[in-house]
Scaffold this active site. Sequence first.
Site, mmCIF file in Angstrom:
data_model
loop_
_atom_site.group_PDB
_atom_site.id
_atom_site.type_symbol
_atom_site.label_atom_id
_atom_site.label_comp_id
_atom_site.label_asym_id
_atom_site.label_seq_id
_atom_site.Cartn_x
_atom_site.Cartn_y
_atom_site.Cartn_z
ATOM 1 N N ARG A 1 0.819 -1.215 0.000
ATOM 2 C CA ARG A 1 0.000 0.000 0.000
ATOM 3 C C ARG A 1 0.860 1.277 0.000
ATOM 4 O O ARG A 1 0.467 2.287 -0.579
ATOM 5 C CB ARG A 1 -0.936 -0.037 1.222
ATOM 6 C CG ARG A 1 -1.902 1.144 1.342
ATOM 7 C CD ARG A 1 -2.920 0.887 2.436
ATOM 8 N NE ARG A 1 -3.567 2.092 2.922
ATOM 9 C CZ ARG A 1 -4.768 2.521 2.516
ATOM 10 N NH1 ARG A 1 -5.451 1.852 1.629
ATOM 11 N NH2 ARG A 1 -5.291 3.630 3.016
ATOM 12 N N ILE B 1 -7.148 7.763 -1.287
ATOM 13 C CA ILE B 1 -7.114 6.301 -1.240
ATOM 14 C C ILE B 1 -7.921 5.963 0.011
ATOM 15 O O ILE B 1 -7.704 6.545 1.080
ATOM 16 C CB ILE B 1 -5.658 5.777 -1.176
ATOM 17 C CG1 ILE B 1 -5.616 4.250 -1.035
ATOM 18 C CG2 ILE B 1 -4.866 6.377 -0.044
ATOM 19 C CD1 ILE B 1 -4.169 3.678 -1.140
ATOM 20 N N SER B 2 -8.888 5.043 -0.122
ATOM 21 C CA SER B 2 -9.818 4.801 0.985
ATOM 22 C C SER B 2 -9.126 4.098 2.151
ATOM 23 O O SER B 2 -8.056 3.502 2.003
ATOM 24 C CB SER B 2 -10.990 3.951 0.496
ATOM 25 O OG SER B 2 -11.574 4.541 -0.637
ATOM 26 N N GLN B 3 -9.784 4.166 3.308
ATOM 27 C CA GLN B 3 -9.331 3.464 4.512
ATOM 28 C C GLN B 3 -9.189 1.956 4.200
ATOM 29 O O GLN B 3 -10.069 1.387 3.535
ATOM 30 C CB GLN B 3 -10.404 3.697 5.572
ATOM 31 C CG GLN B 3 -10.198 3.016 6.888
ATOM 32 C CD GLN B 3 -11.516 2.876 7.656
ATOM 33 O OE1 GLN B 3 -12.595 2.829 7.072
ATOM 34 N NE2 GLN B 3 -11.407 2.817 8.953
ATOM 35 N N PRO B 4 -8.136 1.303 4.683
ATOM 36 C CA PRO B 4 -7.955 -0.121 4.358
ATOM 37 C C PRO B 4 -9.183 -0.980 4.679
ATOM 38 O O PRO B 4 -9.582 -1.834 3.872
ATOM 39 C CB PRO B 4 -6.753 -0.534 5.224
ATOM 40 C CG PRO B 4 -5.997 0.731 5.445
ATOM 41 C CD PRO B 4 -7.008 1.824 5.474
#
Length: 217
Positions: free
Chosen positions: A34, A60-63
């Site tokens: 990531r 980039i979204s939260q994992p």
Amino acid sequence: MRFEEQRELMVQEQIISRGITDEKVLDAMRKVERHLFVPEHSRYNAYQDFPIPIGEGQTISQPYIIALMIELLELKSSDKVLEIGTGSGYQTALLAEMADTVCSIERIASLARKARDLLNKLNYENIYIKVSDGTKGWGNTYPSIKEFDAIIISAGAPKIPEKLVEQLANNGRMILPYGNRFSQILTRLTKRGNDIDREEFGGCIFVPLIGKYGWTY
Ligand code: SAM
């Protein structure tokens, strides 16, 4: 701490602890680096429990939300997947680890270019990225796929994009954040013949899906 260790901690403390059990999702999250998908000055935060700006006003979204959305797609290794909102390309890489083919559409050319360059460098051969309004679907672009087994929309939709429902195969699953500009409900649609099953999985907040069948601005 090394990035590899940070990645394992992320999987344990943010993903497994919140109930994600699909080993294919967990393996993909252990594998995909990531930190390569965020701007260099944000790398120290790449494995933290929040979204990160990637430029052009996008994130980039939260994992965890990525893991949940992908788990809800119930992917098989033979699946053809359509992703709307390539962003950094991180989720695209996860999908490519789990499915046969990933077609991804991004409306902002500079983000699409960056994601494509990185994914090429990482040797993904089953990813196709195009710059377009994803609410209209994949269209006649190569590879010629008329119906997808899974569709994932990574931006908040004010209505169900009908063009995308049309491009969903029978028994195909679509996951999208559905709601208003400021908050949405994670929604899964499953096509069963002429019927669409609809399930909801709690609140979320995404950047807006902008396009012909999304927000107009
Ligand atoms: N999942 C991505 C990742 O791993 O980096 C993050 C996606 S970001 C939350 C949402 C993306 O959707 C943005 O890059 C935005 O430009 C894109 N987007 C918004 N509306 C779109 C549309 N109609 N077609 C294609 N992309 C769109």
